[in-house]
Design a protein around this motif. Structure first.
Motif, PDB file in Angstrom:
ATOM      1  N   SER A  54      -1.028 -10.761  -8.978  1.00 60.92           N
ATOM      2  CA  SER A  54      -2.378 -10.255  -9.206  1.00 60.92           C
ATOM      3  C   SER A  54      -2.711  -9.126  -8.236  1.00 60.92           C
ATOM      4  CB  SER A  54      -3.414 -11.372  -9.048  1.00 60.92           C
ATOM      5  OG  SER A  54      -3.161 -12.417  -9.938  1.00 60.92           O
ATOM      6  N   ILE A  55      -2.391  -9.324  -6.980  1.00 66.16           N
ATOM      7  CA  ILE A  55      -2.664  -8.303  -5.966  1.00 66.16           C
ATOM      8  C   ILE A  55      -1.863  -7.033  -6.274  1.00 66.16           C
ATOM      9  CG2 ILE A  55      -2.363  -7.719  -3.520  1.00 66.16           C
ATOM     10  CD1 ILE A  55      -2.959 -10.773  -2.969  1.00 66.16           C
ATOM     11  N   TYR A  97      -3.232  -5.215  -9.385  1.00 65.00           N
ATOM     12  CA  TYR A  97      -4.476  -4.518  -9.036  1.00 65.00           C
ATOM     13  C   TYR A  97      -4.149  -3.196  -8.342  1.00 65.00           C
ATOM     14  CZ  TYR A  97      -8.911  -3.308  -6.955  1.00 65.00           C
ATOM     15  OH  TYR A  97     -10.037  -2.615  -6.582  1.00 65.00           O
ATOM     16  N   GLU A  98      -3.239  -3.245  -7.409  1.00 69.71           N
ATOM     17  CA  GLU A  98      -2.843  -2.040  -6.663  1.00 69.71           C
ATOM     18  C   GLU A  98      -2.229  -0.992  -7.600  1.00 69.71           C
ATOM     19  OE1 GLU A  98      -2.834  -0.071  -3.011  1.00 69.71           O
ATOM     20  OE2 GLU A  98      -3.510  -2.126  -3.292  1.00 69.71           O
ATOM     21  N   LYS A 114       0.826  -1.219   0.000  1.00 67.41           N
ATOM     22  CA  LYS A 114       0.000   0.000   0.000  1.00 67.41           C
ATOM     23  C   LYS A 114       0.857   1.265   0.000  1.00 67.41           C
ATOM     24  CE  LYS A 114      -4.125  -1.851   2.066  1.00 67.41           C
ATOM     25  NZ  LYS A 114      -5.266  -1.577   2.886  1.00 67.41           N
ATOM     26  N   GLN A 147      -0.829 -15.296  -7.473  1.00 64.76           N
ATOM     27  CA  GLN A 147      -1.724 -14.566  -6.570  1.00 64.76           C
ATOM     28  C   GLN A 147      -1.075 -13.248  -6.131  1.00 64.76           C
ATOM     29  OE1 GLN A 147      -2.073 -17.643  -3.662  1.00 64.76           O
ATOM     30  NE2 GLN A 147      -3.890 -18.523  -4.604  1.00 64.76           N
ATOM     31  N   ALA A 148       0.198 -13.302  -5.788  1.00 65.07           N
ATOM     32  CA  ALA A 148       0.907 -12.095  -5.354  1.00 65.07           C
ATOM     33  C   ALA A 148       0.988 -11.066  -6.483  1.00 65.07           C
ATOM     34  CB  ALA A 148       2.303 -12.466  -4.855  1.00 65.07           C
ATOM     35  N   ILE A 207       3.351  -7.954   0.504  1.00 58.03           N
ATOM     36  CA  ILE A 207       1.920  -8.006   0.795  1.00 58.03           C
ATOM     37  C   ILE A 207       1.785  -8.442   2.244  1.00 58.03           C
ATOM     38  CG2 ILE A 207      -0.252  -9.181   0.248  1.00 58.03           C
ATOM     39  CD1 ILE A 207       0.977  -9.562  -2.635  1.00 58.03           C
TER      40      ILE A 207
END
Length: 164
Positions: free
Chosen positions: A156-157, A160-161, A105, A153-154, A140
């Protein structure tokens, strides 16, 4: 009512993001990385390593033919990749849990600069040579007992961010 692929209202868009895959060899992951890259408008994928298994028949099951639509390159040597990323002035962002990593983030996406998102191998993660040239190292936050997640999966996250 569920929309068909033709009815969806999403704008087609490409972002100045290159996904850099550091020695990723599992064919299901490679196929899924094509699929998620196509979904998030990734400009290019670079596979680092020798003998990357890009046999379409084997990756097509998870890629759903997106390997035909996302430009990709193989670079065999880490030194050649490092030179390419530096010479082309990428903002190099490594997705890795490291002593200096910060939460995803907190990533700073510079405007008007190409992004190289580095993701690591299923076994070893991102090499120290690539971590050393990274401008940012992000992780993450996870709250379970496991300290890692699947590379797709990582990615993808993170994508997206970066794109939302």
């Amino acid at each position: 009512m569920q929309l068909t692929h033709e009815e969806n209202q999403f704008e087609r868009k490409t972002f100045p993001i290159t996904l850099v895959c550091d020695h990723i060899y599992f064919q299901q992951n490679i196929g899924s990385l094509f699929r998620i890259s196509e979904a998030f408008g990734v400009e290019n994928i670079i596979f680092l390593g020798k003998d990357i298994p890009l046999t379409p028949r084997k990756i097509n099951k998870t890629s759903r033919s997106t390997h035909l639509h996302v430009p990709h390159t193989i670079i065999e040597k880490t030194d050649d990749l490092v030179s390419y990323l530096i010479e082309n002035d990428f903002e190099i962002i490594a997705l890795e849990i490291a002593s200096t990593s910060k939460p995803l983030k907190e990533v700073k996406i510079p405007e008007n600069k190409k992004i190289a998102l580095l993701i690591g191998s299923e076994i070893e993660g991102i090499s120290d040579d690539l971590l050393k040239i990274s401008h940012q190292i992000v992780h993450i936050n996870m709250f379970g007992n496991n300290s890692s997640m699947n590379v797709v999966q990582a990615a993808s996250i993170a994508l997206y961010e970066f794109t939302s």
